[in-house]
Scaffold this active site. Structure first.
Site, PDB file in Angstrom:
ATOM      1  N   ASN A  75       0.818  -1.211   0.000  1.00 39.52           N
ATOM      2  CA  ASN A  75       0.000   0.000   0.000  1.00 39.52           C
ATOM      3  C   ASN A  75       0.854   1.264   0.000  1.00 39.52           C
ATOM      4  OD1 ASN A  75      -2.257  -1.652   0.120  1.00 39.52           O
ATOM      5  ND2 ASN A  75      -2.439  -1.518   2.344  1.00 39.52           N
ATOM      6  N   GLU A 176      -2.441  -3.499  -5.553  1.00 39.12           N
ATOM      7  CA  GLU A 176      -3.848  -3.627  -5.113  1.00 39.12           C
ATOM      8  C   GLU A 176      -4.703  -2.442  -5.552  1.00 39.12           C
ATOM      9  OE1 GLU A 176      -3.998  -4.608  -0.897  1.00 39.12           O
ATOM     10  OE2 GLU A 176      -3.207  -6.602  -1.291  1.00 39.12           O
ATOM     11  N   TYR A 247      -4.668 -13.269   2.219  1.00 35.78           N
ATOM     12  CA  TYR A 247      -4.286 -13.489   3.621  1.00 35.78           C
ATOM     13  C   TYR A 247      -5.427 -14.241   4.292  1.00 35.78           C
ATOM     14  CZ  TYR A 247      -0.792  -9.827   2.827  1.00 35.78           C
ATOM     15  OH  TYR A 247       0.258  -9.081   2.362  1.00 35.78           O
ATOM     16  N   GLU A 295       1.538 -11.636  -2.723  1.00 35.86           N
ATOM     17  CA  GLU A 295       1.332 -11.458  -1.272  1.00 35.86           C
ATOM     18  C   GLU A 295       0.482 -12.626  -0.786  1.00 35.86           C
ATOM     19  OE1 GLU A 295       0.066  -7.717   0.397  1.00 35.86           O
ATOM     20  OE2 GLU A 295       1.035  -6.591  -1.220  1.00 35.86           O
ATOM     21  N   GLN A 352       5.097 -10.754   5.070  1.00 34.26           N
ATOM     22  CA  GLN A 352       6.308 -10.139   4.560  1.00 34.26           C
ATOM     23  C   GLN A 352       7.507 -10.878   5.146  1.00 34.26           C
ATOM     24  OE1 GLN A 352       6.176  -5.831   4.630  1.00 34.26           O
ATOM     25  NE2 GLN A 352       4.073  -5.773   3.889  1.00 34.26           N
TER      26      GLN A 352
HETATM   27  O1  AHR Z   1       1.347  -6.784   3.428  1.00 35.42           O
HETATM   28  C1  AHR Z   1       0.559  -5.839   4.073  1.00 35.42           C
HETATM   29  C2  AHR Z   1      -0.399  -5.127   3.109  1.00 35.42           C
HETATM   30  O2  AHR Z   1      -1.359  -6.033   2.654  1.00 35.42           O
HETATM   31  C3  AHR Z   1       0.209  -4.578   1.852  1.00 35.42           C
HETATM   32  O3  AHR Z   1       0.745  -3.317   2.009  1.00 35.42           O
HETATM   33  C4  AHR Z   1      -0.965  -4.516   0.920  1.00 35.42           C
HETATM   34  O4  AHR Z   1      -0.600  -4.656  -0.423  1.00 35.42           O
HETATM   35  C5  AHR Z   1      -1.881  -5.611   1.416  1.00 35.42           C
HETATM   36  O5  AHR Z   1      -3.177  -5.161   1.591  1.00 35.42           O
END
Ligand code: AHR
Length: 503
Positions: A75, A176, A247, A295, A352
């Protein structure tokens, strides 16, 4: 033994899915929380090198053998001015960082990160800002990083002490852009147009680069998969990859349901593949679009504590999920899913890498340690290089709150023809019982077991700290191989890595 749960597998060396692109073991460093400041970079730390990078962290990243690291966001990139992060440090401006509402000091920028990536033997996957900026900033940054010299931006790089170009090969066209939270959020049409035109200009600057267009930021977005289809329809010729992000959380504390979530990842990948192939057919194109799952992870532990963090501070402890054992199991299953799509998923980034939803944690000016998820990620990255083979498995199944027919045993296999090694990755999701595995591996004649690594813990909520690694693997798995039959006990709630080698 009579009532023991059993799974059967056949592993046939010609049952190839595709070559595993090592970049599926990529990761991600965003200017977010303590990923950079206090994570990879901490000039006051006794183990800091001449540039202020922590050597203990470098060593941990090297253990993971991370081949590529996405940077600088996330982001954050959608309101980032790359020019703020280059040149003499004392001239770099402090800025309001809008995505995470912190203060960005810009002490670290493009050149320092490229240096760090070299130190950990990784390539950089660079993202450009398509939120507040566009074609011009992207092509200038590319000229700065990749052009040899004799032009304004390449000479600017030289004047900053970097005579040689960084030659960054992989670039993300924003981040995103489908998400309303994104600074400069765009409709699919708006994003498709700017992605296409930015890609065109960037490939004029350097035709050797590869570009990732943004797809949906999760399969639960209301605009999925139409967003992806529209973007691909507009930018199919210019993009080399479409991105996927996902996620998973476990707020309901429902382990059986949580451990099934990689089925959703599998479904997401299949849907994006189908979307790509529809556009390929529509365009009468010969090109097959590849997928960049740039991600993915478990992320939910820090959601509440993050709400307490004060705005406009430097490097606050944001997104510091403390991972437990069940998270490691799901991460293992997600790696298995990625491997089983090795023919189309060519890049993936565990999001990450340090402190921020990360396998590696640090204390500012203090210790560093491995979170539970470090281990499956390391095993897959180190042992999962070669050709992905599809194991044919019959496993007992279960139903959970959201999913039906969930196999208790997840598996993937990688065959390295050069080293004559085969590695089988397996998760037993059964919360109470061991599963007895009977595998036909006759196709790998002359192979023997080298090691059976197991990550197991009776307590699904066990975590690791700077002081104690409660969740750590051992190599005492129970398995034997005789006459082409591999038999193994997959312990209840366990991640297993069985390594075979031709003797
Ligand atoms: O990885 C954390 C955040 O998750 C990243 O900045 C974004 O791309 C996603 O929403």
């Amino acid at each position: 033994m009579g009532n023991q749960l059993k799974a059967k597998m056949t592993l046939e060396k010609n049952n190839k899915i595709g070559k595993v692109d090592e970049r599926i073991y990529g990761s991600f460093i965003e200017h977010l929380g303590r990923a950079v400041y206090g994570g990879i970079y901490d000039p006051q730390h006794p183990l800091a090198d001449e540039q202020g990078f922590r050597e203990d962290v470098i060593d941990l990243v090297k253990e993971l053998q991370v081949p590529i690291v996405r940077y600088p966001g996330g982001n954050m990139v959608s309101a980032y001015n790359w020019e703020d992060g280059v040149g003499p440090k004392e001239d770099r401006p402090k800025r309001l960082e809008l995505a995470w509402r912190t203060i960005e000091t810009n002490e670290i920028g493009t050149n320092e990160f490229a240096d760090w990536a070299k130190k950990v033997n990784a390539d950089v996957m660079m993202a450009v800002n398509l939120g507040t900026r566009g074609i011009d900033a992207a092509r200038n940054l590319l000229e700065y990083t990749n052009h040899s010299g004799g032009t304004y931006y390449s000479d600017l790089r030289k004047s900053h002490g970097y005579e040689q170009p960084h030659n960054i090969k992989t670039w993300c066209l924003g981040n995103e852009m489908d998400g309303p939270w994104q600074v400069g959020h765009k409709t699919a049409y708006e994003y498709g147009r700017i992605a296409k035109e930015t890609a065109k200009a960037m490939k004029l600057v350097d035709p050797t680069i590869e570009l990732v267009a943004c797809g949906s930021s999760s399969s639960s977005m209301a605009t999925f998969p139409e967003y992806d289809a529209t973007v691909l329809d507009i930018a199919y010729d210019e993009a080399d990859y479409i991105s996927l992000h996902q996620y998973f959380g476990n707020k309901e504390d429902d382990p059986a349901n949580f451990l099934a979530k990689n089925m959703e990842m599998d479904h997401f990948i299949k849907s994006v593949k189908a979307t790509c192939d529809y556009i390929k057919a529509k365009h009468r194109s010969k090109k097959t679009m590849m997928l960049s799952f740039d991600e993915w992870n478990v992320w939910y532990h820090s959601h509440e504590s993050d709400k307490e963090i004060e705005a406009w501070t430097v490097a606050p402890p944001q997104l510091e999920d403390v991972y437990n054992f069940e998270d490691a199991l799901l991460v293992g299953s997600m790696l298995i899913t990625l491997l089983n799509h090795a023919d189309r998923v060519k890049m993936a980034c565990l999001a990450q890498l340090v402190n921020v939803i990360a396998p590696i944690m640090t204390e500012n000016n203090g210790r560093s340690w491995k979170q539970t998820i470090f281990y499956p990620y390391m095993h897959a990255s180190v042992f999962g290089r070669g050709v992905a083979i599809k194991p044919i498995v019959s496993s007992p199944k279960y139903d959970s709150r959201e999913y039906t027919d969930v196999p208790f045993v997840d598996s993937a296999a990688v065959y390295n023809e050069e080293t004559e090694e085969v590695t089988i990755f397996m998760v037993n999701k059964n919360l109470d019982e061991d599963i007895f595995l009977h595998a036909d591996v006759r196709s790998f004649e002359g192979y023997q077991i080298v090691e059976h690594i197991v990550l197991q813990n009776e307590d699904l909520k066990a975590t690791n700290t700077a002081k104690k690694q409660k969740v750590a693997p051992h190599s005492k798995g129970e398995s034997k191989l005789q006459d082409g039959v591999l038999e193994a006990t997959l312990k209840t709630k366990s991640w297993n890595v069985i390594r075979l080698k031709k003797i």
